[in-house]
Enzyme design. Structure first.
Site, short mmCIF file in Angstrom:
data_model
loop_
_atom_site.label_atom_id
_atom_site.label_comp_id
_atom_site.label_asym_id
_atom_site.label_seq_id
_atom_site.Cartn_x
_atom_site.Cartn_y
_atom_site.Cartn_z
N ALA A 13 0.86 -1.18 0.00
CA ALA A 13 0.00 0.00 0.00
C ALA A 13 0.90 1.23 0.00
O ALA A 13 1.76 1.38 0.86
CB ALA A 13 -0.90 0.00 1.22
N GLY A 42 6.07 -5.27 -8.40
CA GLY A 42 5.47 -6.38 -9.12
C GLY A 42 3.98 -6.19 -9.36
O GLY A 42 3.48 -6.45 -10.46
N GLU A 141 12.23 -6.88 -4.99
CA GLU A 141 11.61 -6.51 -3.72
C GLU A 141 11.34 -7.74 -2.86
O GLU A 141 11.27 -7.64 -1.64
CB GLU A 141 10.32 -5.71 -3.95
CG GLU A 141 10.58 -4.30 -4.42
CD GLU A 141 9.34 -3.46 -4.55
OE1 GLU A 141 9.45 -2.23 -4.36
OE2 GLU A 141 8.26 -3.99 -4.85
N THR A 221 16.05 2.10 -18.87
CA THR A 221 15.06 3.17 -18.91
C THR A 221 15.71 4.47 -18.46
O THR A 221 16.48 4.51 -17.50
CB THR A 221 13.84 2.83 -18.05
OG1 THR A 221 14.26 2.54 -16.70
CG2 THR A 221 13.12 1.61 -18.60
N LYS A 225 14.09 10.80 -21.15
CA LYS A 225 14.81 10.52 -22.40
C LYS A 225 14.37 9.21 -23.06
O LYS A 225 14.91 8.84 -24.10
CB LYS A 225 16.32 10.48 -22.13
CG LYS A 225 16.90 11.79 -21.65
CD LYS A 225 18.38 11.65 -21.33
CE LYS A 225 18.95 12.94 -20.75
NZ LYS A 225 20.38 12.76 -20.35
N ASP A 254 7.59 0.89 -13.51
CA ASP A 254 6.67 -0.25 -13.47
C ASP A 254 5.74 -0.23 -14.68
O ASP A 254 5.44 -1.27 -15.27
CB ASP A 254 5.86 -0.24 -12.18
CG ASP A 254 6.72 -0.33 -10.95
OD1 ASP A 254 7.82 -0.92 -11.03
OD2 ASP A 254 6.32 0.20 -9.90
#
EC number: 2.7.1.15
Length: 307
Positions: A13, A42, A141, A221, A225, A254
């Protein structure tokens, strides 16, 4: 053709605080806003993939509490199929997100709760689902041994494997060799390679190094850009899309990974899939929140057709 995406990861959360700046230790400042919503790398990626129109399954652990109820509703609304266990002896994860009001940039603390004890045995219980995926995705994670084991099962089953190495961590020997794609951001690429990524040239050097370390293909990533794709000794820069003012960058990575996985699962070539992922992320940053910011397939396709 199987188009299923299976993702192993964590739900948390998100408790997001917006302020002009972060407080110093011992200091209290007044904020400009607060939001509570679904998150976790995830889970966010699963929501992004499902909203991009692909059958998506998410493997994790939850507690039995209010945040678990939030997770189940989030997945039901997005069309994600949960592959979970629930546990009385711990809590569903939570995250603190500081959002800098002037830029939308963020800093995050994650407490994964019972998902922090996901084990190889949990992965074995979902081995058939993982093996039968078109694309399998995991991050860092949850515990490393669970991620490594899941990548091994996915590779043996013939799934395309994606490792999003976030948050940054030292990877065990052989992990990158299990990855068809590794998708770090600039910070994570530097942590893995020791190469500071401040330009496209830096990104290319880092991607070459990640390839040398074992990854079959690399996608770094690059925020505003876009992204750099590197495979087979060749690099392709894919620009971000102009979608208007940035509201919040939390969840952009994500969004990219979920969109990228969905695109690969439908049979798109890697560079086109990177472009699809960039479009997904470019829309997400114009909205508040992480999972709630993930766009629909209709929105993504409309952007791709315009630009």
């Amino acid at each position: 053709m199987v188009t299923r995406v299976v993702i192993l990861g964590v739900f948390v959360a998100d408790t997001a605080y917006r302020a002009a700046r972060a407080p110093q230790m011992g200091e209290t400042i007044m904020g400009e806003g607060f939001a509570l919503g679904p998150g976790g790398k995830g889970s966010n990626q699963a929501v992004a993939s499902a909203r991009a129109g692909v059958e998506t399954h998410f493997i994790t652990r939850l507690g039995r509490d209010t945040f678990a109820e939030m997770a189940l509703k989030t997945w039901a609304d997005a069309g994600v199929t949960p592959a979970i266990t629930q546990h009385e002896d711990g809590y569903t994860g939570a995250a603190y997100i500081f959002v800098e009001a002037g830029t939308g940039n963020n800093a995050i603390i994650v407490c994964p709760g019972v998902a922090g004890s996901i084990s190889p045995a949990d992965v074995d219980a979902r081995a058939e689902l993982i093996s039968n995926a078109a694309v399998f995705v995991t991050q860092l994670e949850q515990p490393m041994d669970a991620a490594m084991h899941a990548l091994q099962i996915a590779r043996e089953g013939g799934a395309t494997t994606i490792l999003n190495p976030a948050p940054a961590a030292t990877l065990p020997d052989g992990m990158l060799a299990l990855c068809d794609y590794v998708t770090p951001n600039e910070t994570e690429a530097e942590a893995l390679t020791g190469i500071a990524v401040t330009s496209l040239e830096d990104a290319t050097r880092a991607a070459v190094e990640l390839s040398r370390m074992g990854a079959r293909a690399v996608v770094i990533t690059l925020g505003e850009k876009g992204a750099l794709y590197h495979a087979g000794g060749q690099s392709v820069h894919v620009a971000a899309f102009d979608t208007g003012p940035v509201v919040e960058t939390a969840g952009a990575g994500d969004a990219f990974n979920g969109g990228f996985a969905a695109a690969l699962a439908t049979g798109l070539d890697p560079v086109t899939a990177v472009r699809f992922g960039c479009a997904t992320a470019s829309i997400s940053v114009t909205r508040s929140g992480t999972a709630p910011s993930m766009p629909s397939l209709t929105e993504i396709n409309a952007l791709l057709q315009r630009q």
